[in-house]
Scaffold this motif. Structure first.
Motif, PDB file in Angstrom:
ATOM      1  N   ASN A 197       0.816  -1.194   0.000  1.00 30.66           N
ATOM      2  CA  ASN A 197       0.000   0.000   0.000  1.00 30.66           C
ATOM      3  C   ASN A 197       0.864   1.264   0.000  1.00 30.66           C
ATOM      4  N   ASN A 198       2.022   1.153  -0.638  1.00 30.15           N
ATOM      5  CA  ASN A 198       2.992   2.245  -0.737  1.00 30.15           C
ATOM      6  C   ASN A 198       3.547   2.705   0.615  1.00 30.15           C
ATOM      7  N   ASN A 199       3.619   1.784   1.567  1.00 31.98           N
ATOM      8  CA  ASN A 199       4.262   2.104   2.847  1.00 31.98           C
ATOM      9  C   ASN A 199       5.597   1.393   2.939  1.00 31.98           C
ATOM     10  N   PRO A 200       6.655   2.101   3.358  1.00 34.17           N
ATOM     11  CA  PRO A 200       7.936   1.419   3.529  1.00 34.17           C
ATOM     12  C   PRO A 200       7.855   0.370   4.642  1.00 34.17           C
ATOM     13  N   GLN A 201       8.548  -0.736   4.433  1.00 36.72           N
ATOM     14  CA  GLN A 201       8.594  -1.799   5.450  1.00 36.72           C
ATOM     15  C   GLN A 201       9.927  -1.671   6.190  1.00 36.72           C
ATOM     16  N   TYR A 202       9.857  -1.321   7.463  1.00 35.25           N
ATOM     17  CA  TYR A 202      11.108  -1.102   8.191  1.00 35.25           C
ATOM     18  C   TYR A 202      11.732  -2.417   8.624  1.00 35.25           C
ATOM     19  N   ILE A 203      13.035  -2.443   8.582  1.00 32.96           N
ATOM     20  CA  ILE A 203      13.777  -3.642   8.977  1.00 32.96           C
ATOM     21  C   ILE A 203      14.524  -3.314  10.257  1.00 32.96           C
ATOM     22  N   GLN A 204      14.091  -3.921  11.362  1.00 33.55           N
ATOM     23  CA  GLN A 204      14.735  -3.618  12.637  1.00 33.55           C
ATOM     24  C   GLN A 204      15.382  -4.837  13.257  1.00 33.55           C
ATOM     25  N   ASP A 205      15.125  -5.987  12.640  1.00 30.25           N
ATOM     26  CA  ASP A 205      15.644  -7.227  13.193  1.00 30.25           C
ATOM     27  C   ASP A 205      17.174  -7.197  13.280  1.00 30.25           C
ATOM     28  N   ARG A 206      17.722  -7.593  14.447  1.00 34.78           N
ATOM     29  CA  ARG A 206      19.164  -7.413  14.655  1.00 34.78           C
ATOM     30  C   ARG A 206      20.002  -8.286  13.736  1.00 34.78           C
ATOM     31  N   PHE A 207      19.539  -9.519  13.503  1.00 32.50           N
ATOM     32  CA  PHE A 207      20.298 -10.417  12.626  1.00 32.50           C
ATOM     33  C   PHE A 207      20.394  -9.839  11.205  1.00 32.50           C
ATOM     34  N   TRP A 208      19.247  -9.388  10.682  1.00 30.25           N
ATOM     35  CA  TRP A 208      19.227  -8.859   9.316  1.00 30.25           C
ATOM     36  C   TRP A 208      20.087  -7.587   9.213  1.00 30.25           C
ATOM     37  N   ILE A 209      19.956  -6.706  10.202  1.00 31.28           N
ATOM     38  CA  ILE A 209      20.759  -5.480  10.197  1.00 31.28           C
ATOM     39  C   ILE A 209      22.251  -5.818  10.246  1.00 31.28           C
ATOM     40  N   PHE A 210      22.588  -6.863  11.017  1.00 36.29           N
ATOM     41  CA  PHE A 210      23.992  -7.261  11.166  1.00 36.29           C
ATOM     42  C   PHE A 210      24.585  -7.704   9.824  1.00 36.29           C
ATOM     43  N   LEU A 211      23.799  -8.389   9.001  1.00 32.86           N
ATOM     44  CA  LEU A 211      24.312  -8.910   7.721  1.00 32.86           C
ATOM     45  C   LEU A 211      24.906  -7.811   6.851  1.00 32.86           C
ATOM     46  N   GLY A 212      24.294  -6.656   6.843  1.00 31.95           N
ATOM     47  CA  GLY A 212      24.769  -5.594   5.966  1.00 31.95           C
ATOM     48  C   GLY A 212      25.718  -4.624   6.648  1.00 31.95           C
ATOM     49  N   ASN A 213      25.669  -4.592   7.971  1.00 25.18           N
ATOM     50  CA  ASN A 213      26.438  -3.563   8.693  1.00 25.18           C
ATOM     51  C   ASN A 213      27.515  -4.111   9.614  1.00 25.18           C
ATOM     52  N   GLY A 214      27.474  -5.417   9.875  1.00 25.42           N
ATOM     53  CA  GLY A 214      28.452  -5.997  10.787  1.00 25.42           C
ATOM     54  C   GLY A 214      29.813  -6.187  10.137  1.00 25.42           C
ATOM     55  N   SER A 215      30.820  -6.457  10.969  1.00 21.81           N
ATOM     56  CA  SER A 215      32.168  -6.693  10.453  1.00 21.81           C
ATOM     57  C   SER A 215      32.749  -7.953  11.081  1.00 21.81           C
ATOM     58  N   PHE A 216      33.727  -8.532  10.410  1.00 29.33           N
ATOM     59  CA  PHE A 216      34.476  -9.650  10.952  1.00 29.33           C
ATOM     60  C   PHE A 216      35.934  -9.375  10.638  1.00 29.33           C
ATOM     61  N   LEU A 217      36.792  -9.349  11.657  1.00 29.90           N
ATOM     62  CA  LEU A 217      38.216  -9.017  11.502  1.00 29.90           C
ATOM     63  C   LEU A 217      38.396  -7.644  10.835  1.00 29.90           C
ATOM     64  N   GLY A 218      37.508  -6.717  11.151  1.00 34.44           N
ATOM     65  CA  GLY A 218      37.660  -5.360  10.635  1.00 34.44           C
ATOM     66  C   GLY A 218      37.188  -5.163   9.211  1.00 34.44           C
ATOM     67  N   ILE A 219      36.702  -6.237   8.595  1.00 35.11           N
ATOM     68  CA  ILE A 219      36.212  -6.108   7.214  1.00 35.11           C
ATOM     69  C   ILE A 219      34.710  -6.348   7.219  1.00 35.11           C
ATOM     70  N   PRO A 220      33.941  -5.448   6.589  1.00 34.72           N
ATOM     71  CA  PRO A 220      32.478  -5.571   6.622  1.00 34.72           C
ATOM     72  C   PRO A 220      31.991  -6.891   6.006  1.00 34.72           C
ATOM     73  N   LEU A 221      30.928  -7.436   6.594  1.00 37.24           N
ATOM     74  CA  LEU A 221      30.379  -8.705   6.116  1.00 37.24           C
ATOM     75  C   LEU A 221      30.001  -8.695   4.628  1.00 37.24           C
ATOM     76  N   PRO A 222      29.388  -7.594   4.104  1.00 37.65           N
ATOM     77  CA  PRO A 222      29.006  -7.632   2.684  1.00 37.65           C
ATOM     78  C   PRO A 222      30.186  -7.921   1.761  1.00 37.65           C
ATOM     79  N   ILE A 223      31.396  -7.519   2.178  1.00 37.64           N
ATOM     80  CA  ILE A 223      32.557  -7.780   1.324  1.00 37.64           C
ATOM     81  C   ILE A 223      32.835  -9.283   1.275  1.00 37.64           C
TER      82      ILE A 223
END
Lengths: 326, 321
Positions: free
Chosen positions: A147-173
């Protein structure tokens, strides 16, 4: 490069050089230019790290598109696919948790890829126009579903996937690297890679030599869905929301630019995943540089259009120098 | 099956229109009113006019994805120039500038050899950006109210002017495609480019003119829409390119090239407008229109795909069609 042999004309040497080192040179020039222009903002480790992290957005989605263009086809629907899968997953995550949200995003994108593949192969119509229809259908469904409403993502696991790091290098890399390794193995070490190159070179000859062209094409469009799904998960995570209108807007353009800039021939039959990866970085490095240098966003838009035209022209030049006609 | 497809090619779109008319006449009392019908035709004229140009492009073996950006480009040029140049001057310059964009498309496609998809997709992005730069991202209000007479008035107090433009342009494009050697050359370039070149046609020039025609038709609609709203809108009609492609293909112009059907295009434009009207009756959100056009495109592609498939089979079997 193992194909630089004795006996090449200077023109052919120039062509090979343009093909193999041109892109890396472009990346270095862009990085050097903005580093000198705005050293405090641009020439820093956090900025470099973030630019590579953001490259995953275009870079991962461009893997499937590289396969697709190698077969001589296009998928225009990837941006809308990203949005539809993203909003579906995000809405599930709100109720059932992030892990299910991620699974649904991936599954939805994969399913949309299968649908594209079936339509493209069964309709016998150029893929770009079928997927152009899907571009609007998927986007409309994303609007209608939310209905044209943004769906917010607040779940910690999901947020971690894109923003977390391992050994100083971001997970997305890491995720991007993993995707590229898998894709490389499929392309160079499995029969699949030979099949898609054969189809791209001459679809009819491939069919006559016993390759099930339709099945391979369906697989290629499915893979686009899989990689777009990964991109949707990371993009949603980085933005913290899946917005039915804005998510993936212009994505198809960036992804196709990355593939073409990476040296994959638009007519199919040849291409390189490494080129696509570096080209995805070129796009992000340029975009970040322009934003940091406070270039008007409309000029940025013009620049992205010009980059694609120049990339295709450079490809033409390369093939002309080598002496092949595309 | 071939008979069915041939029949569909000739009258398919009429059957769709008749079916839609009967349906709308039953469910909507308003539809049984001449003004409503004229208004539906007017709403359909915008897509149809650009689709005339698109029909040429598809017939020549290409297509143009930059049309909606050309509309916005026309719109902002007019809005920026009207204060100093007046109506005629600003319209002429806007249309000429758009034709130049079409010329650039044509040169990039024929001389540089970039595919129509990449060329026109890039042009769409570049031109959108350029239009936003011209107005600095704003919409520009046109203060001369009389400018509205171009697109928002009625002839004999009955027929909206866009319908007149559509009919005139249809006649011109129809004559060019079906009665001139240029029209035959466009079709020849689209059905077999190599053969056309061998027989001495200047295919590059023909295709370039075709892309100028597309830009011209898009520009005309840009003028009409600007006149109706009295605003120069850089991002005019987002997504309209899909409507235009759908109209051309639904009208029976084959993506395989070589065969253009302008009459089909005209009626397909009206049919799409009827779908919109029907959806408005249902009071659904605007996104459903997007969905409906997408599905209509897939349907049109399905028919076109069937046709290509059966024509190929017929060719193999040696049947003349």
């Amino acid at each position: 490069m193992d194909d630089i042999k004795v006996g090449l004309t200077p023109k052919q040497r120039a062509g090979n050089l343009l093909g193999s080192f041109g892109l890396i040179a472009i990346l270095l020039i862009i990085f050097g230019f903005f580093s000198l222009l705005i050293p405090k903002l641009y020439f820093t480790w956090p900025n470099l790290r973030d630019m590579i992290r953001f490259s995953s957005y275009v870079g991962i989605g461009a893997i499937g598109m590289t396969f697709c263009i190698m077969t001589g086809n296009f998928d225009i629907s990837v941006g809308s696919m990203l949005a539809l899968a993203g909003v579906l997953g995000a809405s599930v995550a709100l109720k059932a948790g992030g892990i299910f949200g991620v699974i649904i995003t991936m599954a939805a994108a994969t399913l949309l890829g299968v649908i594209n593949g079936l339509f493209v192969t069964k309709l016998k119509i150029p893929a770009f126009i079928t997927t152009l229809g899907m571009y609007f259908i998927f986007r409309a469904l994303a609007y209608i579903y939310t209905n044209n409403n943004p769906q917010y993502i607040q779940d910690r696991f999901w947020i971690f996937l894109g923003n977390g790091s391992f050994l100083g290098i971001p997970l997305p890399i890491y995720i991007m690297a993993l995707c590229y390794v898998i894709a490389y193995l499929m392309l160079r070490k499995a029969p699949f890679g030979r099949y898609i190159l054969a189809i791209g070179t001459n679809s009819r000859a491939a069919a006559l030599s016993g390759i099930n062209v339709d099945n391979i094409k369906i697989l290629v469009f499915t893979l686009i869905g899989v990689f777009v799904g990964v991109s949707a998960v990371l993009n949603g995570s980085m933005l913290g929301a899946a917005n039915p209108g804005m998510m993936g807007d212009g994505y198809e353009f960036q992804v196709i630019t990355a593939v073409v800039l990476g040296g994959t021939a638009l007519t199919g039959g040849s291409g390189s995943l490494g080129g696509t990866l570096i080209a995805a970085m070129v796009i992000v490095f340029l975009k970040t540089g322009m934003s940091n240098a406070q270039v008007n966003s409309y000029w940025q838009q013009v620049a992205t259009g010009l980059v694609l035209i120049v990339a295709v022209s450079l490809n033409k030049l390369k093939f002309w120098l080598i002496g092949q006609t595309q | 099956m071939i008979k069915f497809l041939k029949l569909y090619e000739k009258i398919g779109i009429f059957i769709l229109i008749v079916a839609a008319s009967v349906f709308l006449a039953i469910v909507s009392p308003n539809f049984r009113n001449l003004n409503t019908i004229l208004s539906i035709i007017m709403q359909g004229s915008y897509g149809a006019i650009i689709a005339f140009g698109m029909t040429f492009a598809i017939t020549s073996g290409g297509f143009d994805l930059s049309v909606e950006a050309i509309m916005g480009f026309t719109s902002v040029i007019i809005a920026m120039l009207i204060p100093s140049l007046g109506f005629a001057g600003s319209i002429i310059i806007a249309i000429l500038a758009s034709c130049f964009v079409g010329f650039l498309n044509g040169v990039l496609i024929t001389k540089v050899g970039i595919s129509p998809l990449i060329t026109t997709l890039s042009m769409q992005v570049i031109l959108r950006g350029a239009s936003l730069i011209i107005t600095n991202g704003r919409q520009v209000v046109i203060s001369q109210k009389s400018f509205m007479s171009i697109g928002a008035s009625k002839v004999f107090n009955l027929i909206p002017t866009p319908i007149i433009y559509m009919v005139v342009l249809f006649a011109i494009f129809y004559l060019i495609l079906n009665q001139t050697s240029f029209g035959r050359h466009v079709a020849a370039s689209g059905s077999n480019e190599q053969a056309a070149k061998m027989s001495g046609l200047n295919v590059n020039l023909i295709k370039t003119v075709v892309y100028i025609l597309v830009a011209f038709s898009a520009s005309i609609v840009g003028v009409i829409r600007t006149s109706q709203t009295l605003i120069g809108i850089p991002t005019m009609a987002p997504g309209f390119t899909l409507n235009v492609l759908t109209i051309a293909i639904l009208g029976g112009t084959s993506l395989a090239g070589g065969k253009g059907n302008l009459t089909g295009t005209l009626f397909a434009g009206i049919f799409i407008s009827m779908i919109y009207y029907g959806l408005n009756l249902l009071n659904v959100q605007i996104f459903y229109q997007m969905l409906a056009v997408g599905i209509t495109l897939l349907f049109a592609l399905f028919i076109d795909g069937l046709r290509m498939k059966y024509l190929e089979t017929a060719k193999v079997k040696g049947i003349r069609v």
